[in-house]
Design an enzyme around this catalytic site. Structure first.
Site, PDB file in Angstrom:
ATOM      1  NE  ARG A   1      -1.263   6.649   5.699  1.00 37.55           N
ATOM      2  CZ  ARG A   1      -2.450   6.522   5.229  1.00 37.55           C
ATOM      3  NH1 ARG A   1      -2.809   5.578   3.983  1.00 37.55           N
ATOM      4  NH2 ARG A   1      -3.750   7.103   5.720  1.00 37.55           N
TER       5      ARG A   1
ATOM      6  NE  ARG B   1      -6.847   9.052   9.628  1.00 33.46           N
ATOM      7  CZ  ARG B   1      -7.644   9.340   8.876  1.00 33.46           C
ATOM      8  NH1 ARG B   1      -8.760   9.742   9.425  1.00 33.46           N
ATOM      9  NH2 ARG B   1      -7.697   9.184   7.727  1.00 33.46           N
TER      10      ARG B   1
END
Ligand code: AMP
Length: 212
Positions: free
Chosen positions: A88, A167
């Site tokens: 990520r 997010r």
């Protein structure tokens, strides 16, 4: 076959990961599911990551890399694996390369932010095995019960609208750069995630050179 599924939160990585896993007979490794399980068990790891998970921020790279390095040595990964939600950050992608972990294809599920925000309001996940559902697009066969393990299906705490916005910001700021990283290695496959689940799956299989 070692695959990475990239994409914004709610792009369909979990759902597609499960389908490809069943089709190719290789496990899906979801760091999000592993961390949620650690939190549910009240383990040290769970306590360590709780704050990050609840606010929708990224867990430190070292924590993620130690989980992954251990998990892919397990026997079920010997013919390959699907990484869902990891790497990520650029540091995580570089760490995988530095450990000599070969990646064959990186599939990025492309869904725009407006569709993500709408989709997340209907998302439900199994509280035990982490299987993903959507109340309209992909409901469990019996309401509120996981098709796979029979446990309760519920809203994820970090799927509340405010946390979803955060997010998404984190995705654009830290994760999206991985598309150019893997494009540079000739491994990036872009797939439209804003289409019926079955169609996206066919496109993924084609993109990774599997017969549909
Ligand atoms: P997910 O289920 O993939 O949406 O992940 C849920 C949460 O787990 C994220 O918002 C992060 O807090 C944490 N997480 C999962 N995977 C990673 C990762 N590779 N790097 C950092 N944090 C992660």
């Amino acid at each position: 076959m070692n695959l990475i599924l990239l994409g914004a939160p709610g792009a369909g990585k979990g759902t597609q990961g499960e389908l490809i896993s069943a089709k190719l007979g290789i496990p899906t490794i979801s760091t999000g599911n592993m961390l949620r399980e650690a939190m549910a068990n009240g383990s040290e790891l769970g306590k360590q990551v709780k704050k990050y998970m609840e606010e929708g921020s990224l867990v430190p790279d070292e924590v993620i890399m130690s989980i992954i390095a251990q998990r892919i040595t397990e026997a079920d990964c010997k013919n390959g694996f699907i990484l869902d939600g990891v790497p990520r950050t650029l540091a995580q992608a570089e760490a995988l390369d530095a450990k000599g972990i070969r990646i064959d294809h990186v599939v990025s599920l492309e869904v725009d932010d407006a569709a993500i925000t709408q989709r997340m309001s209907g998302r439900r996940v199994c509280t035990k095995c982490g299987a993903s559902y959507h109340i309209v697009n992909n409901p469990p066969k019996s309401e509120g019960i996981c098709d796979l393990c029979g446990a309760e299906v519920a809203i994820r705490k970090d799927d509340e609208p405010e946390t979803v916005l955060h997010r998404l910001e984190v995705y654009h700021a830290s994760t999206e750069v991985l598309k150019s990283y893997y494009a540079g290695q000739g491994k990036l496959r872009l797939v439209c995630g804003n289409q019926p689940i079955e169609d996206a799956q066919q496109d993924i299989l084609k993109a990774i050179g599997e017969t549909v």
